[in-house]
Write an enzyme that holds these catalytic residues in place. Structure first.
Site, PDB file in Angstrom:
ATOM      1  CE  LYS A 145     -21.026 -21.449 -42.631  1.00  0.00           C
ATOM      2  NZ  LYS A 145     -20.520 -20.403 -42.849  1.00  0.00           N
ATOM      3  CG  ASP A 197     -16.653 -13.884 -40.196  1.00  0.00           C
ATOM      4  OD1 ASP A 197     -16.731 -14.886 -39.360  1.00  0.00           O
ATOM      5  OD2 ASP A 197     -17.329 -13.624 -41.311  1.00  0.00           O
ATOM      6  NE  ARG A 204     -38.559  -7.926 -31.288  1.00  0.00           N
ATOM      7  CZ  ARG A 204     -39.257  -6.739 -30.667  1.00  0.00           C
ATOM      8  NH1 ARG A 204     -38.376  -6.067 -29.981  1.00  0.00           N
ATOM      9  NH2 ARG A 204     -40.274  -6.423 -30.844  1.00  0.00           N
ATOM     10  CE1 TYR A 257     -20.154 -16.868 -46.472  1.00  0.00           C
ATOM     11  CE2 TYR A 257     -21.392 -14.961 -45.692  1.00  0.00           C
ATOM     12  CZ  TYR A 257     -21.230 -16.233 -46.285  1.00  0.00           C
ATOM     13  OH  TYR A 257     -22.542 -17.114 -46.273  1.00  0.00           O
TER      14      TYR A 257
HETATM   15  C1  LIG Z   1     -21.069 -19.052 -43.460  1.00  0.00           C
HETATM   16  C2  LIG Z   1     -20.209 -17.636 -43.205  1.00  0.00           C
HETATM   17  C3  LIG Z   1     -20.973 -16.668 -42.761  1.00  0.00           C
HETATM   18  C4  LIG Z   1     -22.527 -16.664 -42.987  1.00  0.00           C
HETATM   19  O1  LIG Z   1     -23.320 -17.336 -42.021  1.00  0.00           O
HETATM   20  P1  LIG Z   1     -24.583 -17.874 -42.232  1.00  0.00           P
HETATM   21  O2  LIG Z   1     -25.103 -18.437 -40.989  1.00  0.00           O
HETATM   22  O3  LIG Z   1     -24.570 -18.840 -43.464  1.00  0.00           O
HETATM   23  O4  LIG Z   1     -25.349 -16.590 -42.779  1.00  0.00           O
HETATM   24  C5  LIG Z   1     -20.187 -15.637 -42.420  1.00  0.00           C
HETATM   25  N1  LIG Z   1     -19.027 -15.410 -42.247  1.00  0.00           N
HETATM   26  C6  LIG Z   1     -18.297 -16.550 -42.769  1.00  0.00           C
HETATM   27  C7  LIG Z   1     -16.904 -16.739 -42.734  1.00  0.00           C
HETATM   28  C8  LIG Z   1     -18.732 -17.742 -43.128  1.00  0.00           C
HETATM   29  O5  LIG Z   1     -18.252 -18.865 -43.523  1.00  0.00           O
END
Ligand SMILES: *Cc1c(COP(=O)(O)O)cnc(C)c1O
Length: 394
Positions: A210, A185, A58, A113
């Site tokens: 992403k 973010d 972990r 988000y």
């Molecule tokens: C998709 C996304 C998230 C969340 O990511 P996941 O891997 O789907 O949990 C957080 N912030 C932004 C800006 C996103 O586009």
């Protein structure tokens, strides 16, 4: 410039050279996928002293170590550590739980988000942590929203639906004077195009699902922090017990290696499509901070070195049914959530359904586009057919 030293290398080179230990891998370029929970200690003395490079699955493996070193090299010298978590949303929840406690106050940008808001309004509220949302364009005016117990500010630049560009530098200056942490973010630009830790951000998170993964095949999240915030993040990750699966770590590292070429193409194709769309009679507005006409362009130009392939458009007023006909006509633009993969996507959205600090009145139906790695000529002819279907359905 001595390009043999990592700190002197360009980001593209660091993405390729960092986190590599060829000797430990018997000459192979990449580390294997370490599937592992138990790590064996050679002697009782080693066990008592917790001695050894790795202690438990972990807490990391040679594969996660390689990923962390590579992302750290990309984030730059402010980065004191990189945490790995199972999703982007987990990066957000883990970060907020790591730095906040009952009785604290949190400031959150109104364009973040949506699931980030759900976490604040749900779990944080239940734990007695209060959230105030603020106008993305507030800048230094955020000062008046601070309370004695404000501990952190959460921003997203640009917001991944409405694409307003908060002034992170101005917000960070105020937040630091008030002894609060700035959390960003950074999923849209990645640290390749936005070195947020160099610009006053203390904790930079990514949905590595992403662009880092880049192939729509993993769920993965990262938390990069400066020296001030890293101890809290490291402790939070340890206490919460979050980690990511070994195959996903391997794929995320593989994605990092080619991030620079993919993102450069997303940037080029995205801007090309944005300009083409801005000239279409069906389109009222294109929301893309790298366009010279965009209200957020000056901040983008100051703080970012590139754009990714995600932006939105506002259509001229049209009935939902006609827009749906357009969406159903498109062949190359798939409909689905998420983005950052090699493929183009389109999704309708409605910011006004959840915003609270600001009203967002675009004046027409809104679509978010992700421009993938297909030929832009093919993407334009796909949209051409879509617009024809829209006009015919009006
Ligand atoms: C998709 C996304 C998230 C969340 O990511 P996941 O891997 O789907 O949990 C957080 N912030 C932004 C800006 C996103 O586009």
């Amino acid at each position: 410039m001595d390009s043999s030293h990592p700190s002197q290398q360009h980001a593209e080179t660091r993405l390729v050279t960092s986190g590599r230990d060829t000797k430990a891998q018997k000459g192979f370029v990449n580390p294997p996928v370490f599937h592992g929970s138990t790590v064996l200690y050679p002697t009782a003395e080693d066990l008592h002293a917790h001695r050894g490079e790795f202690q438990y699955g972990r807490h990391g493996t040679p594969t996660t170590r390689a990923f962390q070193e590579t992302l750290m090299a990309l984030e730059g010298p402010q980065c004191a550590g990189v945490g790995i978590v199972p999703s982007g949303l987990s990066a957000i929840s883990t970060t907020l739980l790591s730095v906040l406690k009952t009785g604290d106050h949190l400031l959150v940008c109104d364009n973040v988000y949506r699931p980030s808001r759900n976490f604040c309004n749900g779990m944080l509220a239940r734990l007695g942590i209060e959230t105030t949302y603020f106008d993305p364009l507030i800048g230094a005016g955020i000062d008046k929203l601070f309370k004695p117990n404000t501990r952190a500010v959460l921003v997203e630049a640009p917001g991944s639906q409405s694409f307003e560009m908060p002034d992170i530098r101005a917000i960070a200056e105020v937040a630091h004077a008030r002894d609060a942490l700035v959390i960003d973010d950074n999923t849209w630009a990645t640290p390749l195009y936005h070195r947020s830790l160099d610009q006053g951000v203390d904790i930079s998170m990514q949905a590595a699902t992403k662009y880092i993964g880049g192939h729509s095949d993993i769920m993965f999240g990262t938390i990069s922090a400066n020296a001030k915030a890293w101890p809290q993040i490291a402790e939070g990750i340890r206490l919460l017990g979050v980690c990511a699966g070994p195959d996903d770590v391997f794929l995320a590292l593989r994605g990092l290696r080619t991030l620079s070429v993919r993102l450069a193409q997303h940037h080029r194709s995205g801007l090309d499509m944005a300009r083409w769309l801005a000239a279409r009679p069906e389109v009222a507005r294109v929301l893309h901070p790298a366009l010279e006409t965009d209200p957020g362009h000056a901040i983008w130009k100051r703080d970012f070195t590139g754009a990714s392939g995600l932006f939105s458009i506002v259509l001229k007023p049209a009935p939902q049914k006609a827009v749906d006909t357009m969406l159903d006509t498109l062949k190359l633009f798939g409909m689905g959530f998420s983005w950052g993969g090699f493929e183009s996507l389109v999704i309708p959205f409605d910011c006004d359904a959840y915003r609270t600090a600001t009203k967002w009145s675009p004046g027409g139906p809104t679509l978010r586009l992700h421009i993938g790695l297909e030929s832009v000529d093919d993407l334009k002819s796909d949209l051409d057919r879509g617009f024809a279907a829209l006009r015919a359905a009006m």
